[in-house]
Enzyme design. Structure first.
Site, PDB file in Angstrom:
ATOM      1  N   ARG A  66       0.833  -1.208   0.000  1.00  0.00           N
ATOM      2  CA  ARG A  66       0.000   0.000   0.000  1.00  0.00           C
ATOM      3  C   ARG A  66       0.865   1.255   0.000  1.00  0.00           C
ATOM      4  NH1 ARG A  66      -2.984   2.919   4.538  1.00  0.00           N
ATOM      5  NH2 ARG A  66      -4.694   4.005   3.510  1.00  0.00           N
ATOM      6  N   HIS A  70       0.682   4.618  -2.421  1.00  0.00           N
ATOM      7  CA  HIS A  70       0.448   5.959  -1.886  1.00  0.00           C
ATOM      8  C   HIS A  70       1.648   6.876  -2.111  1.00  0.00           C
ATOM      9  CE1 HIS A  70      -3.309   5.623   0.780  1.00  0.00           C
ATOM     10  NE2 HIS A  70      -3.314   4.591  -0.060  1.00  0.00           N
ATOM     11  N   ASN A  99      -3.487   8.975   4.623  1.00  0.00           N
ATOM     12  CA  ASN A  99      -2.370   8.230   5.207  1.00  0.00           C
ATOM     13  C   ASN A  99      -2.405   8.151   6.730  1.00  0.00           C
ATOM     14  OD1 ASN A  99      -1.144   7.805   2.665  1.00  0.00           O
ATOM     15  ND2 ASN A  99      -0.139   9.801   2.755  1.00  0.00           N
ATOM     16  N   HIS A 200      -6.163  -5.489  -2.762  1.00  0.00           N
ATOM     17  CA  HIS A 200      -7.122  -5.482  -1.659  1.00  0.00           C
ATOM     18  C   HIS A 200      -7.454  -6.898  -1.199  1.00  0.00           C
ATOM     19  CE1 HIS A 200      -8.832  -1.160  -2.482  1.00  0.00           C
ATOM     20  NE2 HIS A 200      -7.590  -1.164  -2.043  1.00  0.00           N
TER      21      HIS A 200
END
Length: 332
Positions: A66, A70, A99, A200
């Site tokens: 992840r 990001h 975040n 996911h």
């Protein structure tokens, strides 16, 4: 007849032109085995630290996958997500709502950086460490089924602001049009978007990220009734970031394994986010979901390529950026 310039003068002129060219065009492409001469053990060190971290807690692997997404969607893949607040920059990316407080993995990156610095001081960038860590987490979480070579040579950025994640990261409430646009801005295709959404299949989500959109009785949702009932038993309906906001698994079938179960969950309407359910709202993306769900190896092969493409977004190389000594602060 004028005499020819001496060799030293010619050499100096060529070097000057080369220097000017390098400053005007400070970028060169990423490459495989970039550290083979400068730090040949770099990738092995990263893999060892990540492997132990994932063994202790699979969530560590999900966190760095992840983190790559990001980081790369904001200022490019330059480790700007790692920068701590300072008096000169009190609001970096890591404090932005997408975040904070959900982003994890900072301590793991610190541990990797410490190990790499012990082997080769001042050589390996924090941006490359994130990319290697995400690659290796993918390998360990998939039981070795998803492995790929990760080009490197990234350099670390010196700018980080909390507005970037809000501007560029698609929120979990995104519809399909929003998702496609967000990925297109970063040079990623519709298929890249669908394939990368498959991450996911691991990790957790705070209840506040999906309860208002998916479990609120006054809002239409296609979520499976039994799954919704289960989620209501896990999540307070007034969940808010920073308040009473527990976490739940993104994938309740194979929560700690990187596999194609996510797409089966999408088809069964057993996914958390509006952005997950949105993949069924067009014939094109719905077919991709089916292919990823039912064809053995289909998603895994595409995920490898999409991860390399993701990790190449707006990279800084050559004379751009720096190699941070501490991933949390820029070099002064």
């Amino acid at each position: 007849m004028a005499s020819s310039p001496s060799l030293p003068l010619v050499t100096c002129a060529l070097l000057l032109l080369l220097a000017v060219a390098c400053q005007a065009h400070p970028y060169w492409p990423l490459e495989l085995a970039y550290y083979r001469d400068k730090c040949p053990q770099a990738e092995a060190v990263v893999k060892a630290v990540v492997g132990e971290a994932v063994r202790q807690n699979p969530g560590n692997g999900a966190a760095v996958i992840r983190m790559l997404f990001h980081d790369c969607f904001v200022e490019g893949c330059d480790a700007s997500i790692l920068l701590d607040p300072t008096p000169f920059n009190p609001t970096p990316e890591k404090l932005s709502a997408p975040n904070n407080p959900s982003m994890r993995g900072f301590d793991l990156i610190d541990a990797i950086k410490h190990a790499v610095e012990a082997a080769c001081p001042g050589v390996v960038s924090c941006a490359d460490i994130i990319a290697f860590a995400a690659r290796d987490a993918t390998y360990f979480l998939s039981g070795g089924k998803v492995y790929f070579d990760m080009p490197s040579g990234r350099r670390d950025g010196t700018f980080s602001n909390d507005s970037g994640p809000i501007d560029f990261l698609p929120p979990p409430t995104s519809n399909l049009s929003d998702l496609v646009s967000s990925f297109a801005v970063k040079g990623l295709s519709v298929e890249d978007m669908v394939v990368l959404s498959g991450a996911h299949t691991v990790g957790r989500s705070h209840c506040s990220s999906f309860v208002p959109d998916r479990l609120n009785a006054s809002v239409f949702s296609d979520i499976d009734g039994g799954f919704a009932w289960f989620l209501r038993s896990q999540c307070p309906l007034d969940a808010t970031p920073g308040g009473n906001d527990p976490t739940v698994m993104l994938d309740f079938v194979t929560p700690n394994t990187l596999d194609n179960q996510y797409y089966k969950n999408v088809l069964d309407h057993k996914v958390l986010f509006t952005s997950d359910a949105a993949l069924l709202t067009s014939p094109e993306t719905a077919k991709m979901v089916v292919d990823n769900a039912v064809i053995p190896g289909w998603w895994e092969d595409r995920f490898k390529a999409a991860m390399v493409k993701l990790a190449s977004i707006q990279v800084k190389t050559g004379y751009q950026g720096q190699i941070r000594k501490n991933c949390r602060v820029i070099n002064y």
